[in-house]
Design a protein around this motif. Structure first.
Motif, PDB file in Angstrom:
ATOM      1  N   CYS A   2      42.246  27.949 -44.897  1.00 19.91           N
ATOM      2  CA  CYS A   2      43.002  27.772 -46.140  1.00 19.91           C
ATOM      3  C   CYS A   2      43.484  29.115 -46.683  1.00 19.91           C
ATOM      4  N   THR A   3      42.618  30.116 -46.623  1.00 16.53           N
ATOM      5  CA  THR A   3      42.991  31.441 -47.104  1.00 16.53           C
ATOM      6  C   THR A   3      44.130  32.028 -46.274  1.00 16.53           C
ATOM      7  N   PRO A  54      50.622  27.932 -42.126  1.00 13.82           N
ATOM      8  CA  PRO A  54      49.646  27.184 -42.936  1.00 13.82           C
ATOM      9  C   PRO A  54      49.199  25.883 -42.277  1.00 13.82           C
ATOM     10  N   GLU A  55      50.159  25.129 -41.725  1.00 11.75           N
ATOM     11  CA  GLU A  55      49.808  23.870 -41.071  1.00 11.75           C
ATOM     12  C   GLU A  55      49.006  24.114 -39.793  1.00 11.75           C
ATOM     13  N   LEU A  99      46.710  24.045 -50.661  1.00 14.44           N
ATOM     14  CA  LEU A  99      45.679  24.905 -50.080  1.00 14.44           C
ATOM     15  C   LEU A  99      44.694  25.395 -51.134  1.00 14.44           C
ATOM     16  N   THR A 147      51.813  31.849 -46.829  1.00 14.51           N
ATOM     17  CA  THR A 147      52.776  31.289 -47.781  1.00 14.51           C
ATOM     18  C   THR A 147      53.246  32.355 -48.759  1.00 14.51           C
ATOM     19  N   GLY A 207      44.116  17.430 -44.692  1.00 14.65           N
ATOM     20  CA  GLY A 207      44.845  18.465 -45.417  1.00 14.65           C
ATOM     21  C   GLY A 207      46.095  18.903 -44.678  1.00 14.65           C
ATOM     22  N   LEU A 211      50.055  18.797 -45.927  1.00 16.31           N
ATOM     23  CA  LEU A 211      51.029  19.887 -45.808  1.00 16.31           C
ATOM     24  C   LEU A 211      52.279  19.436 -45.055  1.00 16.31           C
ATOM     25  N   GLY A 234      46.392  30.341 -44.694  1.00 13.80           N
ATOM     26  CA  GLY A 234      47.592  29.611 -45.081  1.00 13.80           C
ATOM     27  C   GLY A 234      48.160  30.107 -46.397  1.00 13.80           C
ATOM     28  N   LEU A 235      47.294  30.424 -47.353  1.00  8.87           N
ATOM     29  CA  LEU A 235      47.758  30.946 -48.646  1.00  8.87           C
ATOM     30  C   LEU A 235      48.425  32.306 -48.480  1.00  8.87           C
ATOM     31  N   LEU A 240      45.267  25.051 -40.349  1.00  9.13           N
ATOM     32  CA  LEU A 240      44.344  23.944 -40.596  1.00  9.13           C
ATOM     33  C   LEU A 240      44.072  23.154 -39.320  1.00  9.13           C
ATOM     34  N   ARG A 298      52.583  24.118 -50.749  1.00 12.94           N
ATOM     35  CA  ARG A 298      51.511  24.699 -49.925  1.00 12.94           C
ATOM     36  C   ARG A 298      50.491  25.431 -50.779  1.00 12.94           C
TER      37      ARG A 298
END
Length: 472
Positions: free
Chosen positions: A44-45, A10-11, A82, A51, A113, A117, A47-48, A14, A78
Motif C-alpha cells: 500500500c505504501t 499501485p495495482e 490505499l 501515485t 483492494g 483500484l 502504491g501511495l 497489491l 488511489r
C-alpha cells in the motif's frame, strides 16, 4: 498500444504482494505470518508513493488500448483507497493475529483492494466488469472469515446479491455493446445517442445495478446491514467504505465519458435514487440498538449524499471535486468509527458504551469526532464534502435534492446522538463489555480521526488535487 506497466504500479503492487504473500505464507510458521501483514502495508505504501510521483509529474495517460485511464480522478481515488486500506490493515492486526488462516486474510484483502483500484480507472465496459469481479469475489470469502453462523449467513447473502447483480451488470454490458457496437467509453460516446432508446436505457440501468450493489445504495442495499453485523468488524469497515469509493468513481467515469449526450434521463434517475437512499438509510438507523447495524444504515444514507454528485456529473464542473472530497472525508471518518468498535470487541449495543468517556476518554473523543463528522459537523472533512456536494447539486439544477439532503442531515443527528449520549453518563457499562484490544485498533482510530479533522481544516489546500479533466 500503450502497455506502460509503470502506470499501474499501485495495482501491480497489491497483486504482486498477494501472490508473494500466498506463497510465503504456505511456508512460514504460524507465529511468523504477521510478516504478510507487513508485506501488505508495504504494498500500500509503495502504491501511495507511486501515485504521489505520478501526480507530481502530471503524467496522465491511458494504457492497454485505452481500457484503463490514469488521470486526476484515478490518482485521487488511489490515494483514498490505499490510505483507507492501510487503516483497515491497522485495525485488523489484533483481530487475525495468530489465526490459522492469517495469511489468507491478508491475501484476500489485497486482492479485493486491487479490484477496487481497477474500478477507479476502468475506461471500458469489459474492464469495468472484470474489476467488479476482482473486487467482489475475495470480499465474499472475507465476510465469512470467522466461520460462525452469523458470518456464514452474511457471506451467503452477500454472494447471492453480488452474483445476481453481477450477472445483471454483464447483461447490461452486452446490451450497451449491442447498442453502441463498442465497449470503450470513447467509442460509445458518439454512438449511443443514435442507438435505440429502450436498448440503451435497459443496458445502462443493468450496468448501474451492479455498481449500486458495490456502493450499497437502494435498491441493492439489503446485504449491507447483515454483512456489517455478521462479518468481523475490520471487514465490516472495509465493505462499508472501500467498495463505495471504487463503485462511485467508476459510475462517475462511465456516465461522464460514455453517456453525456444520451437521451436517457439518467440524471433524474440517479437524483431519485439518491433521495430514496439517504432517506431510507436514515429512517432505518433511527431505532437501531446494535452499533454495527447503526453504522451499516448510516453508510447507506451516506451513499445517498454521494450519489448526488453522480446525478450532476455532466451538469456542473463542481461534481468531480465534490465527489472526491466527500469520499476522502467519508473514508477516514467511517473507518475511525469502526476502529473504535474494533477496539471494544464486546461492546455490541449502544448501552454497552455507557461511561466510555470516563473509562477511555481518548476513544470517546474519537467516537465524538467521527459520529458528529458523519453528520457533517465542522471542522471535520465530511462538513466540507457535504458543502461541496450540496453546492454541486444546486449548480446542477437539483435544488430540491439539496434541500432534502439538508433535511436528512439534520434528521441523522438524532441517531448519532443516541450513541453519543451514553458515552458521558456516569452509570458504568456491564463489566464484560469493557475489554479493549489496546494497540493497533486504537492507533488506527486516532489516525483516522486526525485525518478527518485535517481534511476539514486544510480543505482549501486539498481540493485543488481533485480538479482536472478525465482522459477520454
Amino acid at each position: 498500444m500503450n502497455e506502460n506497466l509503470t502506470a499501474l504500479i499501485p495495482e501491480l503492487s497489491l497483486v504482486g504482494a498477494a501472490v508473494i504473500g500466498l506463497l510465503a505464507g504456505s511456508w512460514l510458521p504460524r507465529r511468523r505470518q504477521w510478516l504478510i501483514a507487513v508485506l501488505a502495508a508495504a504494498a500500500c505504501t509503495a502504491g501511495l508513493v507511486a501515485t504521489a510521483v505520478t501526480m507530481a509529474t502530471g503524467r496522465e495517460q491511458t494504457v492497454f488500448s485505452n481500457q484503463f485511464a490514469v488521470d486526476v480522478v484515478t490518482d485521487a481515488g488511489r490515494l483514498i483507497v490505499l490510505g483507507a486500506l492501510l487503516l483497515v490493515i491497522g485495525m485488523s492486526v489484533e483481530t487475525v493475529r495468530g489465526h490459522k488462516r492469517e495469511t489468507e486474510y491478508w491475501v484476500l484483502l489485497l486482492l479485493t483492494g486491487a479490484g477496487t483500484l481497477a474500478l477507479l480507472g476502468a475506461n471500458d465496459l469489459l474492464m469495468l466488469f472484470a474489476a467488479y469481479l476482482l473486487a467482489s469475489i475475495p470480499a465474499y470469502a472475507l465476510a465469512a472469515f470467522a466461520k460462525d453462523a452469523r458470518g456464514t449467513e452474511a457471506a451467503l447473502k452477500y454472494y447471492l446479491m453480488g452474483a445476481l447483480l453481477g450477472t445483471t451488470m454483464l447483461a447490461g454490458t452486452a446490451l450497451l455493446y449491442g447498442a453502441g457496437h463498442a465497449t470503450l467509453y470513447r467509442e460509445l460516446r458518439p454512438t449511443l445517442p443514435a442507438a435505440p432508446y429502450g436498448l440503451v436505457t435497459v443496458g445502462l440501468v443493468a450496468v448501474l445495478a451492479g455498481l449500486l450493489f458495490k456502493a450499497g445504495a437502494l435498491p441493492a442495499h439489503f446485504w449491507v446491514p447483515d454483512v456489517t453485523d455478521g462479518a468481523p468488524t475490520p471487514i465490516a469497515a472495509y465493505v462499508t467504505t472501500l467498495p463505495k469509493i471504487g463503485a462511485l468513481i467508476a459510475g462517475y467515469r462511465l456516465l461522464h465519458q460514455a453517456l453525456p449526450d444520451s437521451d436517457v434521463n439518467w440524471p433524474l434517475l440517479l437524483a431519485i435514487l439518491a433521495a430514496v437512499t439517504m432517506t431510507v438509510g436514515n429512517l432505518a438507523a433511527f431505532f437501531q440498538t446494535s452499533v454495527k447495524r447503526l453504522l451499516a444504515y448510516s453508510t447507506i444514507s451516506q451513499v445517498g449524499y454521494l450519489l448526488m454528485a453522480l446525478a450532476v456529473a455532466t451538469r456542473t464542473d463542481l461534481a468531480q471535486k465534490s465527489l472526491l472530497s466527500y469520499l476522502a472525508a467519508y473514508a477516514a471518518t467511517n473507518l475511525g468509527a469502526f476502529a473504535v468498535v474494533t477496539e471494544l470487541p464486546h461492546a455490541r449495543t449502544l448501552e454497552d458504551y455507557r461511561g466510555l468517556a470516563r473509562r477511555h476518554p481518548a476513544l470517546a473523543a474519537v467516537l465524538l469526532i467521527c459520529l458528529l463528522g458523519l453528520v457533517g459537523t465542522p471542522p471535520t472533512g465530511v462538513f466540507l464534502g457535504k458543502l461541496e456536494i450540496f453546492s454541486a447539486a444546486i449548480d446542477g439544477g437539483y435544488t430540491w435534492l439539496a434541500a432534502l439532503a439538508v433535511a436528512n442531515t439534520v434528521a441523522s443527528l438524532f441517531y448519532y446522538l443516541r450513541w453519543l449520549a451514553p458515552l458521558f453518563t456516569t452509570a458504568p457499562a456491564p463489566a464484560d463489555t469493557q475489554t479493549v484490544l489496546g494497540g493497533w485498533a486504537a492507533a488506527t482510530a486516532y489516525t483516522a480521526a486526525t485525518v478527518s479533522l485535517v481534511l476539514g481544516l486544510a480543505g482549501g489546500a486539498v481540493l485543488p488535487f481533485a480538479t482536472g479533466s478525465l482522459l477520454p
